[in-house]
Design a protein around this motif. Structure first.
Motif, PDB file in Angstrom:
ATOM      1  N   GLU A 400       0.795  -1.221   0.000  1.00  0.00           N
ATOM      2  CA  GLU A 400       0.000   0.000   0.000  1.00  0.00           C
ATOM      3  C   GLU A 400       0.828   1.271   0.000  1.00  0.00           C
ATOM      4  O   GLU A 400       0.347   2.326  -0.377  1.00  0.00           O
ATOM      5  N   HIS A 401       2.066   1.198   0.469  1.00  0.00           N
ATOM      6  CA  HIS A 401       2.866   2.414   0.490  1.00  0.00           C
ATOM      7  C   HIS A 401       4.350   2.066   0.464  1.00  0.00           C
ATOM      8  O   HIS A 401       4.760   0.931   0.701  1.00  0.00           O
ATOM      9  N   GLU A 402       5.141   3.084   0.179  1.00  0.00           N
ATOM     10  CA  GLU A 402       6.589   2.915   0.096  1.00  0.00           C
ATOM     11  C   GLU A 402       7.195   2.831   1.494  1.00  0.00           C
ATOM     12  O   GLU A 402       6.814   3.565   2.398  1.00  0.00           O
ATOM     13  N   HIS A 403       8.144   1.944   1.654  1.00  0.00           N
ATOM     14  CA  HIS A 403       8.869   1.828   2.912  1.00  0.00           C
ATOM     15  C   HIS A 403      10.181   2.602   2.788  1.00  0.00           C
ATOM     16  O   HIS A 403      10.938   2.407   1.841  1.00  0.00           O
ATOM     17  N   ILE A 404      10.448   3.476   3.746  1.00  0.00           N
ATOM     18  CA  ILE A 404      11.535   4.438   3.634  1.00  0.00           C
ATOM     19  C   ILE A 404      12.476   4.281   4.828  1.00  0.00           C
ATOM     20  O   ILE A 404      12.033   4.195   5.979  1.00  0.00           O
ATOM     21  N   THR A 405      13.789   4.277   4.550  1.00  0.00           N
ATOM     22  CA  THR A 405      14.782   4.250   5.626  1.00  0.00           C
ATOM     23  C   THR A 405      15.589   5.538   5.684  1.00  0.00           C
ATOM     24  O   THR A 405      16.342   5.750   6.637  1.00  0.00           O
ATOM     25  N   GLU A 406      15.472   6.400   4.655  1.00  0.00           N
ATOM     26  CA  GLU A 406      16.170   7.683   4.650  1.00  0.00           C
ATOM     27  C   GLU A 406      15.145   8.811   4.541  1.00  0.00           C
ATOM     28  O   GLU A 406      14.286   8.802   3.661  1.00  0.00           O
ATOM     29  N   LEU A 407      15.262   9.776   5.445  1.00  0.00           N
ATOM     30  CA  LEU A 407      14.287  10.857   5.570  1.00  0.00           C
ATOM     31  C   LEU A 407      14.949  12.166   5.172  1.00  0.00           C
ATOM     32  O   LEU A 407      16.064  12.467   5.632  1.00  0.00           O
TER      33      LEU A 407
END
Length: 513
Positions: A400-407
């Motif tokens: 359902e959505h993108e998984h992000i490790t860098e903000l």
């Protein structure tokens, strides 16, 4: 003489029954009179009390003799072999259109008490069976007075009464006077719900989104336990995982013992429209319990992305349980017992100083490590608010959505990170804005158990960590304008030296002449 002994035996039995739990009581006087009264003190708040007249009573105060005849609705009950047969409790003698009653079952004082309790339970079961069409006397239905905690029945026809309570407990009572006052020996169950924080159970805890939260709901058993139904309603912030086990703790065995449940013999688990799950204990199992025993239900839920962040007011992060009990149409309910789970956040502001003014920096990229500088990099998802990221498990809503490790900071230089447990985190800058130096070391951020950031109170709403970036000066190069100055300056000096040398030689020649 024999008849007198039987009457005395009946009265003795009634008196002995006072320590038991269905209320059977005699209100004396002339049958059909309307002067009897029953007052039950120490009543359970909210409980309903119903009085059933089993026998009509005529009482001669001069001779202190009693004459009991069966009320019309109870004749089928009395005629049962278990009640008035060879091994029954009563001697039923039909005379005309009446059935006269005397007590038949004999024994020691302890045996008589036990016989009376058995008789009361049989009468109560008969009254509760809808097929028998037994209803309480219309004027003998009382409800607890909330102020004085009493249930009162006025203007009763004189007789021998069975008093039932919606709490589910039973109490034997006796009276030879028109007005009777007695204490209800029943007790309502109590419910206490807790949530686990570390190794400690309490009313509040905190956690990161995706964490599995442990709960328990403990029921303190009352007298006459009947129809215990535990219901639990998790808020939107939780996904129910499982009910792990149910334990029992008693006075004789203070250790918790897991309740075995072959073929749902002791309890069953289901769902309904107004709760996340329901645990219903069987009455057969409840009969094995003693007042003061504790039943504890253990279960788990996952804190999900709908959790409210840093708030005390919303019910969204609350988990509520309540207990239904009793047997009548007026189902009693305990007060709800709640727990509250918090999840925290913090903000960062990335900036630089330019001409002694703070200038926000966009394009700085960070990752967040949990526990240590080299700890696991946390996983996030974007929210609908620009620059705001919320913790997300790697398996949660993966399509359902993108998984992000860098903000990455926005134009205002800000980041907002939500859904964190209390503890230590390290914010590592993985990419600096163009023209700026990357931070050498990660920034340590500590969230306290009350949401405070780096040991500073968050009550004023200030949860921002300010991070400054410095820029470097441009270094010189051999082909730049910086070297031209050196070349020009050097040429001027050479020419000036040559001129001075020529002038000096001319002066020397003139002196020689």
């Amino acid at each position: 003489m024999n008849s007198m002994k039987k009457r005395v035996a009946l009265l003795i039995v009634l008196v002995l029954c006072m320590s038991f739990c269905t209320q059977v009581l005699a209100v004396s006087g002339t049958a059909g009179g309307q002067n009897g009264q029953i007052i039950i003190t120490q009543a359970v708040k909210g409980a309903e009390y119903k009085a059933y007249r089993l026998f009509d009573l005529k009482y001669n105060s001069q001779t202190q003799s009693h004459s009991y005849t069966v009320a019309a609705a109870w004749k089928p009950f009395v005629e049962q072999d278990a009640i008035s047969g060879t091994n029954g409790y009563l001697q039923a003698t039909p005379i005309g259109d009446q059935i006269y009653i005397t007590w038949k079952k004999q024994g020691t004082e302890e045996e008589q008490t036990a016989f009376a309790a058995e008789f009361a339970k049989l009468a109560l079961a008969y009254a509760r069976n809808p097929e028998n069409h037994i209803t309480p006397d219309e004027i003998a239905v009382g409800t607890v007075n909330q102020e004085s905690c009493t249930a009162q029945f006025d203007n009763l026809a004189y007789g021998y009464y069975l008093v039932d309570t919606s709490v589910g407990s039973l109490c034997m009572l006796d009276s030879t006077n028109p007005n009777f006052t007695a204490a209800d020996k029943s007790t309502a169950p109590k419910l206490q719900k807790n949530v686990k924080e570390g190794q400690v159970w309490g009313k509040t805890n905190d956690g990161s989104i995706g964490d599995t939260i442990e709960f328990k709901a403990s029921i303190t058993v009352g007298k006459g336990a009947e129809n215990y139904v535990l219901k639990d309603k998790m808020g939107k912030a939780f996904d129910f995982v499982e009910l792990t086990h149910i334990t029992r703790k008693s006075g004789t065995n203070p250790q918790e013992v897991t309740i075995e449940n072959p073929q749902n013999k002791n309890y069953s688990v289901r769902q309904d429209a107004d709760s996340t799950f329901v645990v219903q204990f069987t009455n057969e199992y409840l009969k094995t319990l003693s007042p003061g025993d504790t039943l504890t239900v253990y279960y788990k839920g996952v804190l999900n992305e709908q959790a409210e962040i840093r708030t005390q007011e919303t019910a969204n992060n609350k988990n509520k349980a309540w207990l239904q009990y009793g047997h009548s149409a007026q189902v009693l309910m305990s007060a709800p017992s709640e727990t509250h789970t918090q999840t925290w956040d913090f903000k960062i502001h990335k900036y630089t100083m330019n001409a002694q003014k703070e200038q926000p920096l966009a394009g700085a990229t960070f990752s967040l490590h949990q526990g240590s500088e080299t700890g696991e990099v946390m996983n996030f998802t974007k929210t609908d608010t620009a620059g705001t990221y919320r913790v997300c498990t790697r398996t949660q809503h993966s399509t359902e959505h993108e998984h992000i490790t860098e903000l990455t900071t926005g134009e205002d230089g800000n980041l907002h990170i939500q859904g964190l447990d209390s503890g230590v985190y390290y914010l590592e800058e993985t990419k600096a804005p163009e023209g700026y130096n990357k931070l050498k070391d990660p920034v340590k951020i500590q969230i306290g158990t009350k949401g405070e950031i780096n040991q500073q109170t968050a009550n004023n709403g200030n949860i921002t960590v300010n991070i400054e970036n410095k820029f470097g000066s441009e270094l010189p190069s051999t082909g730049g304008t910086g070297t031209v100055l050196f070349y020009v300056g050097g040429t001027v000096l050479v020419i000036f030296a040559g001129v001075m040398l020529v002038l000096k030689k001319r002066c020397d020649r003139k002196k020689e002449k």
